[in-house]
Design a protein around this motif. Structure first.
Motif, PDB file in Angstrom:
ATOM      1  N   ARG A   1      -5.229   0.613  -4.548  1.00  0.00           N
ATOM      2  CA  ARG A   1      -3.845   1.021  -4.310  1.00  0.00           C
ATOM      3  C   ARG A   1      -2.905   0.166  -5.158  1.00  0.00           C
ATOM      4  O   ARG A   1      -3.055  -1.062  -5.206  1.00  0.00           O
ATOM      5  CB  ARG A   1      -3.500   0.860  -2.829  1.00  0.00           C
TER       6      ARG A   1
ATOM      7  N   ARG B   1      -1.485  -3.263  -3.976  1.00  0.00           N
ATOM      8  CA  ARG B   1      -2.149  -3.602  -2.711  1.00  0.00           C
ATOM      9  C   ARG B   1      -3.662  -3.618  -2.949  1.00  0.00           C
ATOM     10  O   ARG B   1      -4.360  -2.680  -2.614  1.00  0.00           O
ATOM     11  CB  ARG B   1      -1.790  -2.591  -1.620  1.00  0.00           C
TER      12      ARG B   1
ATOM     13  N   TRP C   1      -3.376   7.829  -7.752  1.00  0.00           N
ATOM     14  CA  TRP C   1      -2.156   7.310  -7.135  1.00  0.00           C
ATOM     15  C   TRP C   1      -0.955   7.690  -7.997  1.00  0.00           C
ATOM     16  O   TRP C   1      -0.953   7.469  -9.204  1.00  0.00           O
ATOM     17  CB  TRP C   1      -2.213   5.790  -7.009  1.00  0.00           C
TER      18      TRP C   1
ATOM     19  N   ASP D   1       2.208   6.681  -6.810  1.00  0.00           N
ATOM     20  CA  ASP D   1       2.903   5.430  -6.558  1.00  0.00           C
ATOM     21  C   ASP D   1       2.172   4.769  -5.403  1.00  0.00           C
ATOM     22  O   ASP D   1       1.091   5.227  -5.010  1.00  0.00           O
ATOM     23  CB  ASP D   1       4.398   5.643  -6.272  1.00  0.00           C
ATOM     24  N   ALA D   2       2.736   3.727  -4.825  1.00  0.00           N
ATOM     25  CA  ALA D   2       2.035   2.995  -3.778  1.00  0.00           C
ATOM     26  C   ALA D   2       1.956   3.753  -2.460  1.00  0.00           C
ATOM     27  O   ALA D   2       1.226   3.338  -1.550  1.00  0.00           O
ATOM     28  CB  ALA D   2       2.710   1.646  -3.551  1.00  0.00           C
ATOM     29  N   SER D   3       2.661   4.872  -2.341  1.00  0.00           N
ATOM     30  CA  SER D   3       2.690   5.580  -1.065  1.00  0.00           C
ATOM     31  C   SER D   3       2.174   7.014  -1.132  1.00  0.00           C
ATOM     32  O   SER D   3       1.969   7.645  -0.097  1.00  0.00           O
ATOM     33  CB  SER D   3       4.117   5.608  -0.502  1.00  0.00           C
ATOM     34  N   THR D   4       1.938   7.549  -2.343  1.00  0.00           N
ATOM     35  CA  THR D   4       1.468   8.928  -2.462  1.00  0.00           C
ATOM     36  C   THR D   4       0.339   9.025  -3.499  1.00  0.00           C
ATOM     37  O   THR D   4       0.295   8.260  -4.462  1.00  0.00           O
ATOM     38  CB  THR D   4       2.598   9.889  -2.883  1.00  0.00           C
TER      39      THR D   4
ATOM     40  N   ASP E   1       0.991  12.027   1.516  1.00  0.00           N
ATOM     41  CA  ASP E   1       1.760  10.835   1.864  1.00  0.00           C
ATOM     42  C   ASP E   1       0.867   9.927   2.696  1.00  0.00           C
ATOM     43  O   ASP E   1       0.355  10.342   3.745  1.00  0.00           O
ATOM     44  CB  ASP E   1       3.012  11.219   2.656  1.00  0.00           C
ATOM     45  N   VAL E   2       0.666   8.704   2.248  1.00  0.00           N
ATOM     46  CA  VAL E   2      -0.279   7.807   2.890  1.00  0.00           C
ATOM     47  C   VAL E   2       0.208   7.367   4.269  1.00  0.00           C
ATOM     48  O   VAL E   2      -0.573   7.290   5.226  1.00  0.00           O
ATOM     49  CB  VAL E   2      -0.544   6.577   1.997  1.00  0.00           C
ATOM     50  N   ALA E   3       1.490   7.090   4.400  1.00  0.00           N
ATOM     51  CA  ALA E   3       2.017   6.582   5.660  1.00  0.00           C
ATOM     52  C   ALA E   3       1.852   7.580   6.803  1.00  0.00           C
ATOM     53  O   ALA E   3       1.433   7.233   7.906  1.00  0.00           O
ATOM     54  CB  ALA E   3       3.484   6.198   5.500  1.00  0.00           C
TER      55      ALA E   3
END
Length: 255
Positions: free
Chosen positions: A135, A138, A184, A186-189, A204-206
């Motif tokens: 990620r 991360r 990836w 970005d860091a969230s998708t 969406d990861v969150a």
């Protein structure tokens, strides 16, 4: 030599079927590229390659990862890591570590300084693991994909169960023919292709939700977030399974 890049236009419905072709003059000379170095890295075919700084790593059908030192005109094997009795389908690099995905279903992490195994998830994916991606920002999180038609996000600090599992991007009952590599954005998708759908799914990861399903024209097996030198915006390069094409698209967040 000359190299052709094709881009299928999106956004304007009237232009959705148009194709722009841009021919770039890469050199005034014709003929083959000069080979500067060669290395017999594996006894059997290589599936994957990753490179950073002065290192090149390859994974192959012999179940090993070959680590080579990269010079201006040289490739020298410095280490060979026994990963699996089955094929190594993917290698991902991050700082002083690398991750592997193999046909025995396992995903593992390795220390590039000592070449010892740092972690391993047995049976991470049923019927074989195909992809591993750190990620962005991360390194303790790794995204994996396999022939079981799901994508999983793992926290390397606690590997008892995945942080999240993503599914629904493959057509129901589709036969797994190709390797699917998530990318990836970005860091969230992240985005991933789907077998039998000719679509690109964005997650969406969150929330764990699929936020978009975009028509792409063919089943896409691999994606890369790219930005040409001097370009104002990043693009998405897409490799397709059936036709062998590589196409360039607007990113989903730009469409």
């Amino acid at each position: 030599f000359r190299q052709n890049f094709s881009r299928r236009c999106s956004g304007d419905p009237a232009r959705s079927t148009q194709q722009r072709t841009m021919t770039l003059d890469m050199s005034r000379r014709s003929g083959a590229l000069a080979e500067l170095a060669s290395l017999r890295a594996h006894a059997r075919g290589a599936w994957t390659l990753a490179a950073t700084g002065d290192r090149v790593l390859t994974g192959a059908k012999d179940g090993t990862v070959c680590v080579a030192a990269l010079g201006d005109a040289s490739l020298v094997e410095t280490r060979r890591v026994d990963v699996s009795e089955d094929d190594v389908k993917d290698v991902a690099l991050s700082n002083d570590a690398f991750a592997t995905a193999s046909d025995d279903g396992a995903v593992a992490g390795w220390d590039l300084r000592t070449f010892s195994r740092a972690w391993r998830v047995e049976r991470c994916h049923a019927d074989g693991a195909q992809s591993a991606r750190y990620r962005p920002g991360r390194d303790e999180h790794v995204l994996t994909a396999g022939r079981d038609a799901v994508v999983k996000l793992w926290d390397l600090r606690s590997l008892a169960a995945p942080l999240a599992t993503f599914s629904g991007h493959h057509a129901a009952g589709a036969r797994r023919r190709a390797l699917m590599h998530p990318c990836w954005l970005d860091a969230s998708t992240f985005a991933v292709g789907g077998e039998g759908t000719a679509r690109l799914a964005v997650y969406d990861v969150a929330s764990g939700r699929q936020t978009a399903s975009l028509q792409i024209g063919s089943d896409c097996t691999a994606l890369a977030d790219v930005r040409a030198s001097g370009a104002a915006a990043a693009r998405l390069a897409v490799a397709t399974e059936a036709s062998g094409e590589v196409t360039l698209h607007e990113r989903p967040d730009q469409a």
